[in-house]
Design a protein around this motif. Structure first.
Motif, PDB file in Angstrom:
ATOM      1  N   ARG A   1       0.885  -1.200  -0.029  1.00  0.00           N
ATOM      2  CA  ARG A   1      -0.107   0.024   0.049  1.00  0.00           C
ATOM      3  C   ARG A   1       0.770   1.329  -0.115  1.00  0.00           C
ATOM      4  N   GLU A   2       0.339   2.320  -0.440  1.00  0.00           N
ATOM      5  CA  GLU A   2       1.127   3.678  -0.737  1.00  0.00           C
ATOM      6  C   GLU A   2       1.550   4.188   0.505  1.00  0.00           C
ATOM      7  N   PHE A   3       0.546   4.110   1.725  1.00  0.00           N
ATOM      8  CA  PHE A   3       1.180   4.631   2.766  1.00  0.00           C
ATOM      9  C   PHE A   3       2.388   3.953   3.323  1.00  0.00           C
TER      10      PHE A   3
ATOM     11  N   GLU B   1       4.622   2.315   1.645  1.00  0.00           N
ATOM     12  CA  GLU B   1       5.687   2.551   0.612  1.00  0.00           C
ATOM     13  C   GLU B   1       6.343   4.154   1.115  1.00  0.00           C
ATOM     14  N   ALA B   2       5.413   4.956   1.269  1.00  0.00           N
ATOM     15  CA  ALA B   2       5.829   6.187   1.688  1.00  0.00           C
ATOM     16  C   ALA B   2       6.600   6.265   2.894  1.00  0.00           C
TER      17      ALA B   2
ATOM     18  N   ARG C   1       8.463   3.734   3.801  1.00  0.00           N
ATOM     19  CA  ARG C   1       9.910   2.957   3.585  1.00  0.00           C
ATOM     20  C   ARG C   1      10.565   4.426   2.924  1.00  0.00           C
ATOM     21  N   ILE C   2      10.203   5.010   1.966  1.00  0.00           N
ATOM     22  CA  ILE C   2      10.971   6.078   1.500  1.00  0.00           C
ATOM     23  C   ILE C   2      11.314   7.019   2.351  1.00  0.00           C
TER      24      ILE C   2
END
Lengths: 274, 514
Positions: free
Chosen positions: A162-164, A166-167, A169-170
Motif C-alpha cells: 500500500r502507498e502509505f 511505501e511512503a 519506506r521512502i
C-alpha cells in the motif's frame, strides 16, 4: 457510513464479562458450598430445592462448581488465545513483510503444524508434560497459532504494497516502525475477529482434554463439568446444559465486546459517530 | 418534441448525516433519439447516481422522487420483470471499469451470447449475432474464446459496448467509460461510440468529468454542480460561451500550456544514467534511460501506461532496484514521493500529526523540532493546524494530496517524485494542487520529477519533458518545443489522442510556426 452505537447489547455483554471477572477472582469465597463436597442427594433437579442449579452425580452443588469453574475456563480462554495470537502475528508478520526465503521457511513450518491433527497433537503434548493448567494452555497454544499466522501473513502481504507503507519506506523508517506502527494497526481487525472465536475453541479444547483425563484432575472448569455431564445427558440434562450455556454466553459476550472494541479503535467509525 | 428520455424533477435523497440533503435536486433534462448528451460535473455532483437511477440501480436506502420518463413509462416505478425487460433490451449501460464489469470466469463470447439468449435468441442466432457484434466493435472473432483478464483495457471496454448494444437498445448510458483508459485507447473508444451511435440512431447519456471528452463527443451538455443543473445547452454553445459562472470556472481550470522555460536550472540534483529495470514477465520495463533533473526544475515523464514512467520514478526513490545503470542523488535528503491515490497514501489508523512527526524523526529531527516543522509544512501546503489531531478520512481528496505533499517535505528533500499526483482529482482541485507545486518550486527551489499521462498537465507544469515509449525515452527536451514540434511518432500519437484539442488547443493562440 454511520458507526455502530454502543447499545444495550454491548453494555449487557460488557457487564457479563465484568461479572465473570469478579467470579474468577473471588469465586472460591463466594460459593455457597465447597464444590468438591457432597452436600445433597445425587441428581437433585435445579430450581426446586435448596441447590439452585441442582446437584451432580456425586451430590455436589452445581452452582458452586460453576462459580469455581469460571477461573480455570477464563484463564484458559484468555491465555490460550493471547499466546497463539501473539505467536501467530509475529510469524505471519515476519513472513508477510519480509517475503522471500524467510516467508518460505516460516510458511512450511506453519503447514507442518497444520498437517498434524491438532487435537491429537495437543493430547500428545499434554501427555508428555506434567498434567496441569499451564501444560494445557501451552498445548492449546501450540496447536492454535497456525491459522493466525496465515491470516496475519496475508494481511501483511496486502498492506506491504500500500502507498502509505511505501511512503514510510521512502521516508527512511525502520522495518520495526513500519511493521509495528504502520501495518499492524491496519491488520488488526480480522485478527480480533479470529481471536474472539479462538476463545471458544480454547475453552472447548480444555474441556476435551479434561474429559480424557489428561488435564489437571484437581481443577474444576466448565469443560470438566460439561464432559462429566455428557454421560448423563438423558437423565440429568442440567449437568451438561448449564456449563454449555455458560460457555456459549461467554463466547458471545467476548464476540460482542470484541466487535465494539474493534469499532471503537477504528478512527473512521469513531468520528462518524461523533 | 418529446424526448426519448425525460427526467423531470428528479430528487434523490441522501441518508441523514451526509454532507448534503439530496444527491440531486429537482433535476430535469431530456435525451432525444440520435443525440449524445454529456452529463458533466465534479465528483460528488450526483452524475453517476442519476445514471443509476434511470436503470433502477439506486441503492435501496436512497429515496427518489420525480419522474424518469422513457417511452411512456416511469423508470422510477418499474419493478421486477418489467424493469428487467427494459434493462439491456431498451437501455444499455457501460461502466467505468470494464474489468470488474465482466465476469472473470466466463469467456467473452459466452458473456455476450448470454445477454442475447436471456432476451430470446436461440443458441445459433445468439452465436451469429455475437460474432457480428464483435466485428461491429472492432474486435477480431478470436476474442470470443478469450477470458476477460487476457484482454487489454480497451478491448474489454469494446466487449462491454458489444454487450450493451447487443439488443439494439434505443438508449445507451455510459458512466465515465473512458476514464480508466489510456489517452490513445480513449480516443478509439470515443470514436467507436460516436460511430455506433450514428449508425443506430441511439440516444446516449454520457457521464464524464472531462471537458475535453465533452468537446469530442457531445451534442448537448448538462452541467451539474452539487446535484443541481446549472447550465444546459448545445455543446458548441456551452463550450464556446459558457453562461454560468461554475461552467466558466470548470473550463478555466483546464491546464493550458506555458511557453518559455523558467529560470535556467542550475546543477543537477539527480542524474539517472543508463537505467534499466527488467521484469521477468511481460514486456513492461525500462531500458537504458538517461536524464538529469536540475535544481528547481520540473521534469515531466509522459507516456502511455506500461511505458515505464512509473517504474523510473520508483527507481529514483528507491522503491524499485534497477537491473543496471546508476542513479546519483546530489541534493540533501532522500528524494520523496507523492502518490496518485490520495486515499491510499495516508495511514488510515494514524493521525496526520503522528505521521508527519514520525517522518521528521526518521530524518533525524528531535520530537519538538519535528512537531514545529509539521506546523510549518502544513501552513506551506495550506491545510490548517487542526489537521494534526485528525485522521486521513476526515479530509477531501485535494486536502489529502496536500497532506501527502507536506509529509514528503518533512525530511527536507531537494527532489520530489510525483506519480500522477493530480490524476485522481477534479479539475478545480487539480488546478489548486498544480499551483501548490508551482509555488513550492518558485519559493523553495524544489525539483520535481513529475510522472503523468496527461499532456495538458505536463504542458502547464513541466520545464522539460521526456516522452517514454515502451520503456525507452523517445524524445526529451523543453516541453513547449516537444509538444509543439514532436519529432517522434509516440509523441505525435499522444498529441493526436488528446481529447478536445480542436476546441481548446494544448497551447493557447496556437499558430503554425516555421
Amino acid at each position: 457510513m454511520t458507526g455502530r452505537r454502543i447499545g444495550a447489547v454491548e453494555i449487557a455483554a460488557g457487564l457479563f464479562l465484568a461479572l465473570l471477572l469478579v467470579l474468577a477472582i473471588a469465586g472460591p469465597v463466594l460459593t455457597p458450598h465447597d464444590p468438591w463436597d457432597s452436600v445433597g442427594a445425587p441428581f437433585e433437579k435445579p430450581f426446586q430445592g435448596e441447590h439452585l442449579l441442582g446437584t451432580d452425580v456425586l451430590g455436589r452443588d452445581m452452582l458452586s462448581e460453576m462459580i469455581v469453574g469460571v477461573r480455570a475456563s477464563l484463564l484458559v480462554g484468555a491465555l490460550a488465545t493471547a499466546v497463539p495470537i501473539c505467536l501467530g502475528v509475529l510469524i505471519g508478520a515476519l513472513a508477510g513483510y519480509l517475503g522471500g526465503w524467510i516467508d518460505m521457511l516460516l510458511m512450511r513450518l506453519t503447514e507442518f503444524f497444520q498437517t498434524i491433527p491438532s487435537f491429537l497433537f495437543a493430547l500428545i503434548l499434554v501427555a508428555v508434560f506434567e498434567p496441569s493448567l499451564w501444560s494445557t494452555i501451552a498445548a492449546i497454544s501450540a496447536v492454535s497459532w497456525p491459522p493466525v499466522a496465515r491470516l496475519a501473513r496475508s494481511e501483511f502481504m496486502a498492506l506491504r504494497g500500500r502507498e502509505f507503507v511505501e511512503a514510510a519506506r521512502i521516508a527512511g523508517h525502520s522495518g520495526v516502525h513500519i511493521v509495528w506502527r504502520e501495518i499492524l494497526p491496519n491488520a488488526l481487525p480480522p485478527i480480533v475477529v479470529i481471536g474472539s472465536l479462538m476463545v471458544a475453541n480454547a475453552i472447548l479444547l480444555e474441556s476435551a482434554i479434561g474429559f480424557l483425563g489428561l488435564g489437571d484432575p484437581n481443577l474444576m472448569s466448565w469443560g470438566y463439568l460439561l464432559s462429566g455431564g455428557r454421560t448423563s445427558l438423558r437423565s440429568a440434562w442440567w449437568l451438561a446444559v448449564f456449563p454449555g450455556v455458560a460457555i456459549t454466553l461467554t463466547v458471545l459476550a467476548i464476540n460482542i465486546v470484541g466487535d465494539a472494541l474493534n469499532d471503537a479503535l477504528d478512527p473512521r467509525l469513531r468520528r462518524a459517530r461523533a | 418534441m418529446t424526448g426519448l428520455l425525460e427526467i423531470r424533477d428528479l430528487t434523490i435523497a441522501l441518508p441523514a448525516g451526509a454532507d448534503r440533503a439530496a444527491a440531486v435536486e429537482h433535476l430535469s433534462f431530456d435525451v432525444d433519439a440520435g443525440e449524445i448528451v454529456c452529463l458533466v460535473g465534479a465528483s460528488g455532483s450526483g452524475k453517476s447516481l442519476t445514471a443509476q437511477a434511470i436503470l433502477g440501480l439506486l441503492p435501496p436506502a436512497l429515496a427518489s422522487e420525480g419522474r424518469i420518463g422513457f417511452k411512456g413509462r416511469d423508470m422510477l416505478r418499474l419493478k421486477g420483470a418489467e424493469l428487467r425487460q427494459v434493462r439491456g433490451a431498451e437501455i444499455g449501460m457501460i461502466f467505468q471499469e470494464p474489468m470488474t464489469a465482466l465476469n472473470p470466469l466466463m469467456r467473452v463470447g459466452d458473456q455476450i451470447a448470454e445477454t442475447l439468449r436471456y432476451h430470446g435468441h436461440d443458441r445459433h442466432s445468439a452465436q451469429a449475432e455475437m460474432v457480428r457484434l464483435l466485428a461491429a466493435t472492432g474486435l477480431p472473432e478470436a476474442v470470443a474464446r478469450e477470458w476477460p483478464f487476457r484482454l487489454s483495457g480497451g478491448q474489454r471496454q469494446r466487449v462491454m459496448i458489444a454487450m450493451a448494444i447487443a439488443l439494439r437498445p434505443s438508449l445507451l448510458i455510459a458512466d465515465e467509460p473512458t476514464t480508466a483508459l489510456d489517452v490513445t485507447t480513449q480516443a478509439q473508444i470515443l470514436r467507436l461510440l460516436r460511430d455506433i451511435q450514428r449508425e443506430r440512431g441511439m440516444g446516449v447519456l454520457f457521464v464524464t468529468h472531462d471537458f475535453g471528452v465533452v468537446a469530442e463527443i457531445a451534442d448537448r451538455v448538462v452541467v451539474l454542480e452539487a446535484g443541481k443543473v446549472v447550465e444546459t445547452g448545445p455543446a458548441q454553445e456551452v463550450l464556446r460561451a459558457p453562461a454560468h459562472s461554475y461552467t466558466v470556472k470548470l473550463i478555466a481550470a483546464i491546464p493550458v500550456g506555458r511557453r518559455g522555460a523558467s529560470a535556467a536550472a542550475s546543477g543537477p540534483v539527480a542524474e539517472v544514467s543508463h537505467l534499466s529495470r527488467l521484469f521477468r514477465r511481460g514486456t513492461a520495463g525500462v531500458h537504458d534511460v538517461s536524464f538529469s533533473v536540475g535544481r528547481g526544475e520540473i521534469l515531466g515523464l509522459v507516456g502511455e501506461s506500461g511505458s515505464g514512467k512509473t517504474t523510473i520514478g520508483r527507481c529514483v526513490v528507491g522503491l524499485e532496484r534497477p537491473t543496471s545503470g546508476t542513479i546519483t542523488i546530489r541534493g540533501t535528503g532522500r528524494p520523496q514521493m507523492v502518490f496518485q491515490d490520495p486515499y491510499g497514501s495516508l495511514n488510515p489508523r494514524r493521525t496526520i500529526g503522528a505521521t508527519l512527526i514520525d517522518t521528521g524523526k526518521a530524518a533525524g529531527l528531535s520530537a519538538p523540532d519535528a512537531a514545529a516543522l509539521a506546523r510549518v509544512q502544513l501552513a506551506l501546503v495550506g491545510v490548517p493546524d487542526v489537521a494534526l489531531d485528525r485522521y486521513a478520512h476526515e479530509f477531501s481528496g485535494g486536502q489529502r494530496q496536500r497532506l501527502a505533499i507536506a509529509r514528503a517535505l518533512m525530511s527536507g528533500p531537494d527532489l520530489l517524485v510525483a506519480d500522477e499526483p493530480v490524476s485522481a482529482l477534479d479539475v478545480l482541485v487539480q488546478d489548486q494542487v498544480l499551483q501548490l507545486f508551482e509555488r513550492l518550486r518558485a519559493e523553495r527551489g524544489l525539483s520535481i520529477l513529475f510522472v503523468t499521462h496527461d499532456l495538458r498537465v505536463a504542458a502547464r507544469l513541466c520545464d522539460r519533458i521526456a516522452v517514454l515509449d515502451r520503456g525507452r525515452i523517445a524524445e526529451i527536451g523543453p516541453t513547449a518545443d516537444i509538444l509543439r514540434h514532436p519529432t517522434h511518432a509516440a509523441t505525435a500519437a499522444l498529441l493526436d489522442a488528446l481529447p478536445g484539442t480542436a476546441w481548446r488547443p494544448l497551447y493557447s493562440e496556437e499558430r503554425p510556426s516555421a
